[in-house]
Design a protein around this motif. Sequence first.
Motif, PDB file in Angstrom:
ATOM      1  N   ASP A   1     -24.939  54.328 -65.265  1.00  0.00           N
ATOM      2  CA  ASP A   1     -24.816  55.462 -64.856  1.00  0.00           C
ATOM      3  C   ASP A   1     -24.419  56.443 -65.632  1.00  0.00           C
TER       4      ASP A   1
ATOM      5  N   ALA B   1     -27.165  56.950 -67.604  1.00  0.00           N
ATOM      6  CA  ALA B   1     -28.425  58.651 -67.476  1.00  0.00           C
ATOM      7  C   ALA B   1     -29.570  58.017 -68.107  1.00  0.00           C
TER       8      ALA B   1
ATOM      9  N   GLY C   1     -22.886  55.884 -74.059  1.00  0.00           N
ATOM     10  CA  GLY C   1     -22.389  56.716 -72.648  1.00  0.00           C
ATOM     11  C   GLY C   1     -22.023  58.082 -73.149  1.00  0.00           C
TER      12      GLY C   1
ATOM     13  N   LYS D   1     -17.920  61.092 -59.764  1.00  0.00           N
ATOM     14  CA  LYS D   1     -19.270  60.832 -59.714  1.00  0.00           C
ATOM     15  C   LYS D   1     -19.858  62.202 -58.963  1.00  0.00           C
TER      16      LYS D   1
ATOM     17  N   LYS E   1     -22.386  60.603 -54.502  1.00  0.00           N
ATOM     18  CA  LYS E   1     -23.479  59.538 -54.960  1.00  0.00           C
ATOM     19  C   LYS E   1     -22.078  58.008 -55.878  1.00  0.00           C
TER      20      LYS E   1
END
Length: 460
Positions: A371, A374, A398, A417, A421
Amino acid sequence: MTSVDELRAVPLFGELTEEQLGQLAEASTVVAIEPGAELFHEGDPADFWWAVIDGAVELSRHVGREETVVGRMDVPGRWAGGFRAWDERGVYLATARGTVAGRVLRLPSDALAALARKWFPFGSHLIGGLYHTARSIESTARQRQSLVTLGTLAAGLAHEINNPAAAAARTSDALQETCHALTSSLAGLVASGISAAQVTALDELRAELRTRPDVTSPLALADLEGDLEGWLDDHGVDRGWEIAPGLAAAGADVGWCERVGALLDGPVLGPALGWVTSTAAADALLAELKEATGRISELVTAVKSYSQMDRAARQRVDVTEGLDSTLTMLRHRLADGVAIVRDYAPDLPTIDAYASELNQVWTNLVTNAADAMAGTGTLRVSTRADGGAVVVTIADTGPGMTPEVAARAFDVFFSTKDVGKGTGLGLDIARRIVVERHGGTITIDSAPGRTALEVRLPIR
C-alpha cells in the motif's frame, strides 16, 4: 498481613472506614521491596494488585530492542496491576523492579474485585462495564480485520487460480482438436501404404525437431512459414498454408523438409507432414497444460503452507517457507511495478513458533508495504540469524513515515490510510503476535524512500 494503622497512613486508603481497612488488611499481604528484585513481569497475567506502602519501584517496558523506564511508584499509595479483577485476560503492562527498599501491599485480583463490589457497587459496575465494552469493541474490530484479510486473500487466490485454470481449459479444448487431427493424419498415413521402415525413419526425423532451438522472432517465424508454404506448394502438398505454421512452430525448415521428401514422395508426403505437425502441436499443448496445472498445484501448496493445515499449532518453523507462501498468496496485491527481492540467509535455523500466526504477521507487513508503494517500487524481504534469534526485515521504497507517525504506528486503531481503507489493527496485531506470543521484538526504521520493519524471533 499488615496492620490497620499502617494502611490508614497511606493516602490512598485515607477515606476507608475502620471495617474496610480491616477487610483489606485481612485479604492482602505485605511484600518486601528489594532493590533490583522483580515484583511482576510485563505480559504476565495481572493476578495481583500492588500498592506502595514505603520505598520505591521502577516500571519498565520493552520498546524495540531496549527496555525503557516508563514510570516510578515512589510515593505511598501509588499502585499498579490488578486488571484481572475486571478483565479475565488482563496482563501487566510493564515490569516492576525495586529501586529503594521498602514494602508493597499485594492483593489478589479476585479479592480486589470482591471488595470493590462490596464497598463501591456502582463504581465497580462502571469499571467492569468499561473493561468489557472496550474489550468487545476491540474484539469486533479484530474480527472485522480478520474477515477483511480473509476476503482479500480469497479474492486474490481466486484471481491467481483463475488464470492457469482458464489456460488449462483452453489448452484441453485445443488438445482435443489436435488429437482429432492426429488421428486423421495417422489414418491418411495408413491408407497411403507407408511401410514400417518409412514410419520409423519419419519418427526419427520428427524426434530431431525437439532438439532444435525455438524461433522467437515474429519476423523470422513469418519468413520461415512463407518458405515452408512455398516448398509444400512446389511438392504438391494440399492445404500447405495450414501445415506450414505448424512445421515452423515445431522447428522445421526447408532443409528438413527436403530430407522428408527424399524419404517419402507422392501422396504419402502430405499425411506424413500433417502427422508431424499434429504430434508437435500435441507436445506443445501438453507442455502448456503441465505448466498451467503446475501453477495451480503451486498455489494449493502455498495455501496449505500459509494456513498450516494439518499441522500442530506450535512447531519448529522454517521462516523462509512462511515468507514465500505469504508472498505467493499476496501476489495479486503486488502490482507489476513492484519488484520483489528475496535476500534469504542460507542455512537459517528453524524456530519454535506458531506458524499460522507468524504468517499473519508477514501478511500485515507485506500488505502495508504494498500500500505504501502504491504500485511502484521495490519490496525487499530478508532474513538472517543473529545470536539466538532469527531476524526478518521487510522493507519498501515508499515515501516513509514521519517520526511522529512511526512512534504511534503500533498503537491500536491508529492508521494513516483513508477512511474505509484501514482499521489501524494490522501493526498492533503483528506486535502482539511477535511480542506477547513469541517473546520477540518488532521495530520500525523509516526515512524518505525506505521503510523497514524488523522482526526478531527467538530460536527457542
